[in-house]
Design a protein around this motif. Structure first.
Motif, PDB file in Angstrom:
ATOM      1  N   LEU A 104       7.372  91.734  95.613  1.00  0.00           N
ATOM      2  CA  LEU A 104       6.173  90.244  95.783  1.00  0.00           C
ATOM      3  C   LEU A 104       5.761  90.542  95.344  1.00  0.00           C
ATOM      4  CD1 LEU A 104       5.309  89.007  98.123  1.00  0.00           C
ATOM      5  CD2 LEU A 104       3.467  90.563  98.359  1.00  0.00           C
ATOM      6  N   LEU A 105       5.126  90.656  94.161  1.00  0.00           N
ATOM      7  CA  LEU A 105       4.379  90.456  92.860  1.00  0.00           C
ATOM      8  C   LEU A 105       5.335  89.386  91.510  1.00  0.00           C
ATOM      9  CD1 LEU A 105       1.997  93.312  92.102  1.00  0.00           C
ATOM     10  CD2 LEU A 105       0.995  91.050  93.772  1.00  0.00           C
ATOM     11  N   TYR A 106       6.168  90.342  91.596  1.00  0.00           N
ATOM     12  CA  TYR A 106       7.429  89.605  90.738  1.00  0.00           C
ATOM     13  C   TYR A 106       7.809  88.189  91.126  1.00  0.00           C
ATOM     14  CZ  TYR A 106      12.137  89.130  87.615  1.00  0.00           C
ATOM     15  OH  TYR A 106      13.131  89.240  86.451  1.00  0.00           O
ATOM     16  N   LEU A 107       7.719  88.045  92.647  1.00  0.00           N
ATOM     17  CA  LEU A 107       8.114  86.284  92.490  1.00  0.00           C
ATOM     18  C   LEU A 107       6.929  85.602  92.500  1.00  0.00           C
ATOM     19  CD1 LEU A 107       9.938  87.171  96.525  1.00  0.00           C
ATOM     20  CD2 LEU A 107      10.935  86.752  94.343  1.00  0.00           C
ATOM     21  N   LEU A 108       6.136  85.978  93.028  1.00  0.00           N
ATOM     22  CA  LEU A 108       4.527  85.316  92.752  1.00  0.00           C
ATOM     23  C   LEU A 108       4.009  85.262  91.231  1.00  0.00           C
ATOM     24  CD1 LEU A 108       2.349  87.309  95.548  1.00  0.00           C
ATOM     25  CD2 LEU A 108       3.349  84.614  96.310  1.00  0.00           C
ATOM     26  N   THR A 109       4.424  85.740  90.528  1.00  0.00           N
ATOM     27  CA  THR A 109       3.696  86.386  89.430  1.00  0.00           C
ATOM     28  C   THR A 109       3.730  85.186  88.362  1.00  0.00           C
ATOM     29  OG1 THR A 109       3.896  88.204  88.902  1.00  0.00           O
ATOM     30  CG2 THR A 109       2.954  87.173  87.284  1.00  0.00           C
ATOM     31  N   ARG A 110       2.522  84.082  88.250  1.00  0.00           N
ATOM     32  CA  ARG A 110       2.215  83.745  86.860  1.00  0.00           C
ATOM     33  C   ARG A 110       1.656  83.569  85.645  1.00  0.00           C
ATOM     34  NH1 ARG A 110       0.074  78.272  91.232  1.00  0.00           N
ATOM     35  NH2 ARG A 110       1.713  78.245  92.494  1.00  0.00           N
ATOM     36  N   LYS A 111       1.626  83.043  84.110  1.00  0.00           N
ATOM     37  CA  LYS A 111       1.082  83.037  83.504  1.00  0.00           C
ATOM     38  C   LYS A 111      -0.454  83.876  83.427  1.00  0.00           C
ATOM     39  CE  LYS A 111       1.086  82.374  78.587  1.00  0.00           C
ATOM     40  NZ  LYS A 111       1.565  81.031  77.308  1.00  0.00           N
ATOM     41  N   GLU A 112      -0.728  82.942  84.205  1.00  0.00           N
ATOM     42  CA  GLU A 112      -2.624  83.677  84.356  1.00  0.00           C
ATOM     43  C   GLU A 112      -2.683  84.310  85.343  1.00  0.00           C
ATOM     44  OE1 GLU A 112      -1.582  80.061  87.643  1.00  0.00           O
ATOM     45  OE2 GLU A 112      -1.374  80.298  86.295  1.00  0.00           O
ATOM     46  N   ASN A 113      -1.226  85.265  85.768  1.00  0.00           N
ATOM     47  CA  ASN A 113      -2.111  86.701  86.716  1.00  0.00           C
ATOM     48  C   ASN A 113      -2.133  87.415  85.582  1.00  0.00           C
ATOM     49  OD1 ASN A 113       0.201  85.277  88.719  1.00  0.00           O
ATOM     50  ND2 ASN A 113      -2.061  84.722  89.075  1.00  0.00           N
TER      51      ASN A 113
END
Length: 748
Positions: A195-204
């Motif tokens: 799930l985090l892989y799908l949500l991750t952006r640079k600011e994360n």
């Protein structure tokens, strides 16, 4: 926001606002269409049945929304009735957006037993979209620990499966830190990473999160899901992730293994059959589209998660705004190339990476901006989709071959646009070729083969060459021909990559270039030897088919010019099993093609020899003496056949035409020595007949011995005039007499 109309679909887009999306009555209304006169009775009966089911669903949702105390499934007939209603309608037509808020809240609140909660979660099959507010509200129940760990795990698996059906994701992105805290649970860790892989952006990407992942990796070992998240973090912030991670793309996550994906596919197919117009707007798309499968929905740019549309306001003011560094430009507003250039550093890519494949502007962006995170996300999505939906790997997908063909065709077009193959497609081909029957999606699969990236011989032999050879030898002539064409395109793509690499990496040190070049030479040589082997066997199996021989020689047209055209220090002669059938071919096209090949081989070998003697280049790969020896043997055989009528005496190749005169006399053939010269050769005999009829109309016996002296030269000019330019190039470059004659004519 003004919706953009598809160039492929002339119909007007279906206007659906969010108010109607979450209104059950609107969903019910969308299920019925105006009946035609011939089927009014049948439609009326169906409408009555649908109305009864929809009223039952409303009652069920009302019941679950009011549940306060724990209710036993075995003792409550009402609970059993409403639960069965939800399950049957979900599997038959999918649930409307309004249902998710009610059912998720009751399933995660712990008010009912795990058995009921499990059945409710497994029934959450969307008919159109899933409101983000429902997901965020359900996530809040995880904070109070009302539900068991098994229900939490099932919820995460559902969320991953339907991630692309959530209409907006801004608020969901805001919960990134909350989801990250669940990594400490070993059972939930793989799904949380997914799930985090799908949500991750640079600011994360933050140092404390990287440290946490490294601690988990030290505790659990090299887990693929942890490597996936670390790889994505490293792409966004390479200065923060200093450890070495596996470079080759692989499948990081297992499938959620839930019932939802198959149910979604079944529901969409059923709904499409019922209504000629697809009513619900899928995945927030900007145009009506077939509700067939998940990838078809994803092949359209989804609606942006932003609420405001500053571009529309700017258009009203007749000027274009460049977004500031802290703002992103939603991709659904990207419609022109000028917009791409103005906002190229501020694009917000869609969560549904499949939409990139059909958007030329986004493909341009991928070519211009080397953002590895975008490539990684696209490769991951492709890998998962290809693995799950392969027609011949999944039994229940046999009815969707046409749709799978369209999907593969889309991937191929994107690869052609980007001029590079996708690693996820390579992995898919390596896994599926041993299971492939050579018939299903034949054209699409072989096109994808032509874009396989460079790899080691051991990998390609076991994963590509061996299964392809097995199919090649046992299939029809047509299959052999298209396989050869595909391998020719594969070779050309590798050679083109080499040319681009030399241009872009001209400042590299000589040692690194030597290593790269030697690897390329070895891989290309392996491919050429493989094609030579299967071509030799295929010609025997197909009785030296003229069509097959044509495509084989086509492949070697690329091979013979690799040194001069592609600057690759490699030349490989065709095997004797290809050369001699072409030399003795009954077809003038193949003979002419062989002559052209030998002319180009000579040109490349002469240039290589001159370059070797001049020693001007620091990086120099010397051609094998065996190559020169084999060329000389072939050229001796050709000149002996076509010109001097001495092939049977002077051919020195071990598999050549040399035979004793005593053996030749037993054939009872007259003038056997001249049987294959340019006058008597079976491929050129028809030209000789036509020439004699024009040059010697008084001779009715077709005496070919008349073609000598001046007539021999006239006959050559006649052949050249018939389009045999390959023969002309060969004769004028390899036979001194004709070269001198041509020069003297030019001087006169």
């Amino acid at each position: 926001m003004q919706r953009r109309q598809s160039s492929k679909t002339p119909k007007q887009p279906l206007q659906v606002d969010h108010k109607n999306q979450t209104d059950l009555s609107a969903w019910r209304k969308g299920r019925t269409s105006t009946p035609r006169k011939g089927v009014q009775g049948h439609q009326s009966l169906n409408d009555q049945k649908n109305a009864i089911k929809e009223e039952s669903l409303e009652e069920a949702l009302s019941y679950f929304g009011k549940v306060q105390d724990r209710v036993s499934l075995k003792k409550s007939d009402i609970l059993q009735k409403h639960l069965t209603t939800v399950e049957s309608i979900a599997l038959e037509r999918g649930l409307p957006p309004e249902a998710f808020n009610v059912l998720l809240n009751v399933a995660l609140s712990g008010k009912l037993a795990d058995t009921v909660n499990t059945r409710l979660l497994k029934s959450l099959v969307p008919a159109s979209v899933i409101p983000e507010s429902s997901v965020v509200s359900s996530v809040s129940w995880l904070c109070v620990s009302k539900c068991t760990s098994n229900i939490q795990l099932l919820f995460l698996r559902w969320l991953i499966t339907v991630f692309d059906f959530i209409d907006h994701k801004e608020n969901l992105h805001a919960l990134y830190g909350f989801f990250f805290s669940f990594l400490q649970d070993e059972n939930m860790c793989p799904y949380v990473c997914h799930l985090l892989y799908l949500l991750t952006r640079k600011e994360n990407v933050r140092p404390f999160r990287i440290r946490r992942l490294l601690d988990l990796q030290a505790k659990m070992g090299m887990q693929s899901h942890l490597q996936a998240l670390l790889s994505l973090y490293k792409l966004f912030c390479p200065q923060l992730v200093t450890i070495t991670l596996p470079g080759k793309m692989k499948t990081y996550f297992k499938n959620p293994e839930g019932p939802w994906k198959a149910a979604i596919s079944t529901v969409r197919q059923r709904n499409q059959e019922r209504s000629p117009v697809p009513k619900p707007l899928l995945l927030g798309t900007t145009q009506p589209h077939s509700r067939k499968r998940k990838w078809n929905s994803q092949l359209i740019i989804p609606a942006s998660s932003t609420n405001k549309n500053p571009l529309e306001e700017d258009r009203k003011n007749n000027h274009v705004v460049l977004y500031s560094a802290n703002k992103s430009f939603p991709v659904e507003q990207l419609q022109t190339f000028s917009q791409l250039l103005q906002n190229i550093h501020h694009l917000e890519f869609p969560s549904q990476m499949g939409s990139v494949l059909t958007n030329p502007l986004l493909l341009h962006y991928m070519n211009c901006i080397k953002d590895e995170s975008i490539h990684l996300r696209l490769y991951y999505w492709l890998g998962q989709t290809l693995q799950e939906e392969c027609t011949w790997c999944v039994a229940d997908n046999s009815q969707n071959e046409k749709e799978f063909k369209d999907f593969l065709e889309t991937i191929y077009k994107a690869e052609c646009f980007l001029q590079e193959g996708f690693p996820s497609c390579e992995e898919f081909l390596y896994k599926s070729l041993p299971l492939w029957d050579g018939s299903c999606c034949r054209s699409q699969i072989l096109r994808l083969v032509s874009w396989i990236p460079l790899g080691s011989f051991s990998d390609m032999k076991s994963n590509l060459y061996d299964p392809l050879a097995q199919l090649f030898f046992t299939s029809s002539l047509y299959f052999k021909v298209i396989v050869l064409e595909s391998l020719k395109e594969l070779l050309q793509n590798w050679l083109n990559w080499h040319v681009v690499y030399l241009d872009s990496e001209s400042d590299f040190q000589a040692q690194s270039l030597n290593t790269t070049l030697s690897g390329l030479v070895n891989v290309v040589a392996d491919l050429i030897h493989f094609v030579g082997w299967i071509s030799t066997v295929a010609l025997r199996l197909e009785n030296n088919s003229t069509l097959l021989l044509y495509f084989i020689l086509n492949f070697y047209e690329t091979v013979c010019d690799m040194y001069l055209r592609y600057n690759l220090p490699l030349l490989i002669m065709p095997p004797a099993g290809v050369f001699y059938p072409a030399l003795l071919s009954m077809d003038s096209v193949n003979l002419n093609q062989l002559c052209y090949l030998m002319y180009r081989y000579r040109t490349n070998l002469v240039a290589a020899k001159e370059n070797e003697l001049s020693k001007k280049k620091i990086l120099q790969f010397k051609f094998s003496n065996q190559t020169f020896k084999e060329y000389n043997q072939y050229i001796t055989a050709m000149v002996g056949c076509l010109w001097t009528s001495s092939a049977f005496q002077k051919d020195t190749h071990p598999q050549g035409l040399r035979m004793d005169d005593e053996l030749l006399k037993k054939t009872t053939a007259q003038e056997f020595k001249a049987s294959f010269n340019i006058v008597n050769h079976p491929a050129l005999l028809s030209y000789a007949v036509l020439f004699l009829q024009q040059a010697c109309p008084e001779d009715t016996t077709l005496n070919f011995s008349l073609i000598k002296g001046k007539r021999w030269n006239w006959y050559l000019e006649y052949l050249y005039g018939q389009g045999l330019k390959g023969l002309q190039s060969f004769v004028e470059s390899s036979i001194n007499r004709v070269s001198q004659t041509s020069h003297s004519k030019a001087e006169n």
